[in-house]
Design a protein around this motif. Structure first.
Motif, mmCIF file in Angstrom:
data_model
loop_
_atom_site.group_PDB
_atom_site.id
_atom_site.type_symbol
_atom_site.label_atom_id
_atom_site.label_comp_id
_atom_site.label_asym_id
_atom_site.label_seq_id
_atom_site.Cartn_x
_atom_site.Cartn_y
_atom_site.Cartn_z
ATOM 1 N N ASP B 114 1.011 -1.163 0.094
ATOM 2 C CA ASP B 114 -0.061 0.083 0.129
ATOM 3 C C ASP B 114 0.801 1.386 -0.062
ATOM 4 O O ASP B 114 1.932 1.513 0.966
ATOM 5 N N VAL B 115 0.607 1.931 -0.981
ATOM 6 C CA VAL B 115 1.204 3.544 -0.952
ATOM 7 C C VAL B 115 0.251 4.522 -0.779
ATOM 8 O O VAL B 115 -0.713 4.783 -1.353
ATOM 9 N N SER B 116 0.333 5.190 0.449
ATOM 10 C CA SER B 116 -0.759 5.886 0.993
ATOM 11 C C SER B 116 -0.552 7.464 0.433
ATOM 12 O O SER B 116 0.383 7.861 1.232
ATOM 13 N N ILE B 117 -1.351 7.690 -0.346
ATOM 14 C CA ILE B 117 -1.252 9.308 -0.696
ATOM 15 C C ILE B 117 -1.952 10.116 0.227
ATOM 16 O O ILE B 117 -1.282 11.448 0.412
ATOM 17 N N SER B 118 -3.122 9.936 0.399
ATOM 18 C CA SER B 118 -3.777 10.427 1.497
ATOM 19 C C SER B 118 -4.827 9.281 2.077
ATOM 20 O O SER B 118 -4.809 8.291 1.437
ATOM 21 N N ARG B 119 -5.883 9.925 2.815
ATOM 22 C CA ARG B 119 -6.837 8.936 3.466
ATOM 23 C C ARG B 119 -7.725 8.620 2.156
ATOM 24 O O ARG B 119 -8.308 7.678 2.113
ATOM 25 N N GLN B 120 -7.814 9.441 1.383
ATOM 26 C CA GLN B 120 -8.786 9.454 0.261
ATOM 27 C C GLN B 120 -8.273 8.461 -0.812
ATOM 28 O O GLN B 120 -8.989 7.949 -1.678
ATOM 29 N N LEU B 121 -7.045 8.518 -0.753
ATOM 30 C CA LEU B 121 -6.194 7.701 -2.122
ATOM 31 C C LEU B 121 -5.079 6.970 -1.427
ATOM 32 O O LEU B 121 -4.158 7.516 -1.106
ATOM 33 N N THR B 122 -5.228 5.659 -1.748
ATOM 34 C CA THR B 122 -4.078 4.754 -1.434
ATOM 35 C C THR B 122 -3.887 3.880 -2.596
ATOM 36 O O THR B 122 -5.112 3.237 -3.299
ATOM 37 N N LEU B 123 -2.649 3.630 -2.993
ATOM 38 C CA LEU B 123 -2.493 2.897 -4.195
ATOM 39 C C LEU B 123 -2.042 1.574 -3.675
ATOM 40 O O LEU B 123 -1.665 1.180 -2.635
ATOM 41 N N ARG B 124 -2.812 0.389 -4.040
ATOM 42 C CA ARG B 124 -2.631 -0.980 -3.723
ATOM 43 C C ARG B 124 -2.250 -1.982 -4.824
ATOM 44 O O ARG B 124 -2.768 -1.995 -5.989
ATOM 45 N N ALA B 125 -1.086 -2.642 -4.718
ATOM 46 C CA ALA B 125 -0.614 -3.561 -5.845
ATOM 47 C C ALA B 125 -0.320 -5.023 -5.146
ATOM 48 O O ALA B 125 0.331 -5.058 -4.005
ATOM 49 N N GLY B 126 -0.451 -6.047 -5.794
ATOM 50 C CA GLY B 126 0.195 -7.304 -5.292
ATOM 51 C C GLY B 126 -1.054 -8.465 -5.506
ATOM 52 O O GLY B 126 -1.850 -8.321 -6.337
ATOM 53 N N MET B 127 -0.899 -9.124 -4.394
ATOM 54 C CA MET B 127 -2.073 -10.257 -4.518
ATOM 55 C C MET B 127 -2.928 -9.762 -3.454
ATOM 56 O O MET B 127 -2.880 -9.539 -2.377
ATOM 57 N N LEU B 128 -4.238 -9.453 -3.859
ATOM 58 C CA LEU B 128 -5.406 -8.646 -3.179
ATOM 59 C C LEU B 128 -6.431 -9.555 -2.963
ATOM 60 O O LEU B 128 -6.828 -10.682 -3.545
ATOM 61 N N LEU B 129 -7.120 -9.192 -1.877
ATOM 62 C CA LEU B 129 -8.544 -9.829 -1.406
ATOM 63 C C LEU B 129 -9.349 -9.038 -2.359
ATOM 64 O O LEU B 129 -9.522 -7.745 -2.177
ATOM 65 N N SER B 130 -10.153 -9.971 -3.373
ATOM 66 C CA SER B 130 -10.918 -9.148 -4.086
ATOM 67 C C SER B 130 -12.063 -8.404 -3.287
ATOM 68 O O SER B 130 -12.845 -9.104 -2.645
ATOM 69 N N PRO B 131 -12.257 -7.346 -3.475
ATOM 70 C CA PRO B 131 -13.515 -6.677 -2.604
ATOM 71 C C PRO B 131 -14.812 -6.977 -3.277
ATOM 72 O O PRO B 131 -15.573 -6.270 -3.798
ATOM 73 N N LEU B 132 -15.228 -8.338 -3.235
ATOM 74 C CA LEU B 132 -16.492 -8.787 -3.578
ATOM 75 C C LEU B 132 -17.458 -9.223 -2.493
ATOM 76 O O LEU B 132 -17.257 -10.552 -2.265
ATOM 77 N N GLY B 133 -17.804 -8.367 -2.131
ATOM 78 C CA GLY B 133 -18.735 -8.550 -0.888
ATOM 79 C C GLY B 133 -17.945 -8.550 0.502
ATOM 80 O O GLY B 133 -16.591 -8.606 0.321
#
Lengths: 406, 389
Positions: B114-133
């Motif tokens: 996670d690279v946090s630019i601000s509370r409103q915007l964080t960049l995430r890359a890698g093996m993710l948990l799909s935000p599906l529910g």
């Protein structure tokens, strides 16, 4: 206890335990009654025969994915996906057979339409100008008993020239089994064999029925038929889509399934109420029983449970001309386009239970009630049909109740 | 993998010595997803900026169907270990490795930067948990009130669902306690295993594990949640993308076949009850040759209500409490058929010596229907233990 739990806790936990115990009592889901299913084993099988039954049951129910060899062209994914609960199927699962003036038109994709295909293969489309016959999957229970009925018992019922003048002239369908059916297999051997299975009794052996079902219906090759079925009219090579090496199942799987259907018991008939007794008498009086022969006997058999057993199937297993309405005008083996094997009536009692409340009767499932099926009888059965139609409402109900309780 | 396990072992030994921090300090900031990746209790600060933790789960199961015993035995269900590192004020990384069914299956469930630019915007890359529910984002067994995960999650969506991807997440506060959160990623998506590896008709979980995008056509997955206050949240998630190989070395070999999944989730805490639920509907563009056999639409939901009680009833465990609840599970694998469904009703009774450990006793009863709508009655007793460590 008091040292560990507060008083209120003991009460609540005690209550919960009582509820749990109650749940326990209801816990053991109940097995359906033995005689009320289509997929139970014959009584009296040995432990070895039962073990093989269980193995075959699994394979009968096994669905194939494309990655496991389904197709390339096919109709459905497992035996059980057409024969519901081992009973008959629905019109949605019916097969379409086609041919042209007695030729199986293999160059057009005959004699069976495979209207499903795995990705990369082209499903067949019915060619124009062919003779078509739609076939509802019949039940598979009791086929071992049908196989075990002695040939002599069936032939004794044949009356090709209607010598007895009752208007009924049943005749056997003599068929030549394919070369892969070994001679010692029931229904196998060189020269014509007595056909017993499928809608026109065009199949003499359960092994053949099973091998071809795998091959034609599911697209699964076996040691017996190791080359995939093709769609000859496709622009792309059909079997390039199926990457599973052939044969896709072994001889032992086929044998297990054959053993399974061979040892499936028919369901028990319903109780004989006075009305049903009346219906039975009318059934005989109208000579429904001239074709729907209530009982035949099996001969000797290596499976003791099949040897010398009464088979209450309500069929003579012979071909009858059923008139114009039911004719498919498509010959099959030596059966002509007006002839059908007398449909066994056993299991009608439970038919709807395994068809989501619906009923599908006759070779193509067109009749939606037993009464409709009877009224569609013609040809050799015209007299019986007319006799039924002429009955008073009470008598009709009795016949329907009797037939529907088998 | 092995070194992680060793590290975990070492961590286990250290835990008592280090007295892992319980979450009883000054009100911590509300986590992005309650119970989600960066909201694991007992994460033990081990080596400076790295924290380690995990959870384990064991089952005893007795399941019956139509009067026959289907399963009677024990399962070392899972043993998961997670680590997270605050690399700098703006960068953090978390990972979770799962050993399932006695290490029959080992998988990297999560490993993202996670690279946090601000509370409103964080960049995430890698093996993710799909935000599906919501359930997929917070599915740890010690949090789930029932032994088995909801059927809509496991059977329809394939929870735990993680895949390589890249995207953004963020949070917008709403008033004093409310907020809106979002996650949006480009991911590899599902592959055609959902059909070609699936004997029983369309099964989306069979299309998981698409670690090198099969069709060079990323899918999009995202979730947006509105939460007016803690304990009240409504989320909408969607996944959309092509699942099949439609082009091979530049040559079109099939048409693009799309898979679309919608999930609606809700969590409501009221009158002492925690009510959670999730409903999903999917549509799958099935190749013409398979239509009528493979479903082109599926749906399902679960709804559960749980109530805690009896805090401190067990004198020797002052922080212990009980909970009781029920769950309804419905899955319809083929919308065009009456059959091909599962209905299940579960009653549950839990004991938690502390919040992080749970003993669960479940009784379920239900009906599985085949494609002909022929029913099989099912019932089961499940006992399980799950704990964070």
């Amino acid at each position: 206890m008091r040292r560990f739990f507060r008083r209120r806790a003991t009460a609540v936990l005690g209550g919960a335990a009582v509820v749990l115990a109650a749940a326990c009592a209801d816990f053991t889901t109940e097995a359906p009654l033995e005689g009320d299913v289509f997929d139970g084993p014959l009584p009296g099988l040995t432990p070895e025969e039962l073990a093989a039954f269980v193995r075959g049951d699994e394979d009968f129910g096994r669905a194939f994915s494309p990655a496991e060899g389904l197709g390339p062209i096919f109709n459905n994914v497992s035996c059980a996906s057409c024969h519901s609960g081992d009973g008959r199927g629905r019109v949605e699962n019916a097969l379409t057979r086609f041919s042209q003036a007695g030729s199986l038109v293999q160059h057009l994709g005959g004699p069976q339409l495979q209207d499903k295909a795995i990705p990369g293969a082209e499903a067949e489309v019915l060619p124009a100008g062919v003779d078509v016959s739609v076939r509802l999957p019949p039940p598979v229970f009791g086929v071992g008993l049908i196989e075990a009925i002695s040939e002599a018992a069936i032939l004794a019922l044949a009356d090709e020239t209607d010598a007895d003048g009752d208007g009924i002239s049943g005749r056997p369908n003599w068929v030549t089994p394919p070369a892969f059916v070994p001679a010692m297999e029931p229904g196998g051997g060189s020269g014509p064999q007595l056909g017993r299975f499928s809608r026109k009794a065009q199949v003499s052996s359960l092994l053949q029925q099973t091998v071809e079902a795998y091959h034609q219906d599911i697209g699964i090759t076996s040691d017996f038929l190791p080359i995939e079925n093709q769609n000859p009219l496709a622009g792309s090579p059909t079997d390039a889509a199926d990457r599973v090496a052939d044969p896709e199942i072994s001889q032992s799987t086929v044998r297990a399934v054959v053993h399974y259907i061979r040892t499936l018991a028919p369901p028990a008939p319903g109780a004989d109420t006075p009305e049903r007794m009346r219906g039975r008498a009318l059934f005989v009086q109208l000579n429904c029983s001239g074709c729907h022969v209530p009982q035949l006997m099996t001969g000797p058999n290596p499976i003791a449970a099949l040897a010398r057993q009464p088979v209450t199937l309500y069929s003579d297993l012979l071909l009858h001309d059923m008139g114009d309405d039911l004719a498919d005008n498509r010959p099959d083996g030596s059966a002509n386009g007006r002839e059908w094997r007398t449909a066994p009536l056993w299991g009608l009692r439970l038919m709807r239970q395994f068809l989501n409340g619906d009923a599908f009767l006759l070779h193509d499932g067109r009749a939606r009630t037993i009464e409709e099926a009877i009224l569609l009888h013609g040809g050799e059965a015209q007299a019986a049909r007319d006799g039924f139609a002429a009955l008073g409402p009470g008598e009709r109900t009795a016949v329907l109740d009797f037939v529907g309780s088998r | 993998m092995r070194s992680i396990a060793l590290l975990a072992g070492a961590a286990l030994l250290l835990v008592p010595a280090l007295k892992g921090q319980d979450t009883t300090q000054a009100a911590p900031e509300r986590p992005f997803v309650t119970g989600g990746v960066y909201d694991k209790p007992y994460l033990t600060r081990l080596l400076g900026r790295t924290a380690l933790g995990g959870y384990a789960e064991a089952h005893a199961r007795l399941e019956r169907a139509d009067g026959a015993t289907e399963e009677f035995g024990f399962e070392a269900k899972r043993w998961n270990i997670f680590a997270s590192t605050q690399v700098s004020d703006f960068v953090r990384i978390a990972a979770e490795v799962e050993f399932e069914d006695g290490a029959e299956e080992i998988k990297l469930e999560f490993a993202a930067i996670d690279v946090s630019i601000s509370r409103q915007l964080t960049l995430r890359a890698g093996m993710l948990l799909s935000p599906l529910g919501r359930f997929n984002l917070a599915h740890d067994s010690p949090q789930n009130e029932f032994t088995d995960r909801p059927l809509v999650s496991t059977e329809l969506l394939g929870v735990a669902l993680s895949e390589p991807g890249l995207g953004v997440l963020g949070l917008f506060p709403l008033g004093a306690t409310g907020r809106i959160t979002y996650e949006l990623y480009a991911v590899n998506g599902f592959d055609d295993g959902l059909i070609t590896d699936s004997p029983d008709g369309t099964r989306i979980p069979r299309g998981r594990g698409n670690f090198e995008d099969n069709n060079n056509s990323p899918a999009v997955v995202g979730r947006m949640a509105w939460s007016p206050r803690l304990g009240l949240e409504f989320g909408v998630s969607a996944h959309h993308g092509a699942y099949n190989v439609f082009e091979s070395e530049g040559t079109p070999v099939d048409q693009k076949r799309m898979l679309t999944i919608w999930v609606f989730d809700a969590e409501v805490e009221a009158a002492g009850f925690r009510v959670m639920g999730e409903a999903s509907t999917t549509s799958i563009d099935v190749p013409s040759g398979l239509r009528g056999i493979f479903a082109s639409g599926q749906r399902g939901f679960y709804l559960e209500a749980v109530r805690d009680f009896g805090r401190g009833w067990v004198r020797t465990m002052p922080r212990s409490f009980f909970s009781a609840g029920g769950r309804i599970d419905v899955v319809d694998f083929d919308r065009d058929l009456d059959g091909d469904t599962i209905h299940r009703y579960t009653a549950g009774f839990n004991f938690r010596p502390t919040r992080d450990t749970v003993l669960k006793l479940n009784y379920f009863r239900g009906t599985v229907r085949d494609r002909f709508n022929n029913p099989t009655e099912e019932a089961g007793f499940l006992f399980s233990v799950a704990t964070y460590f």
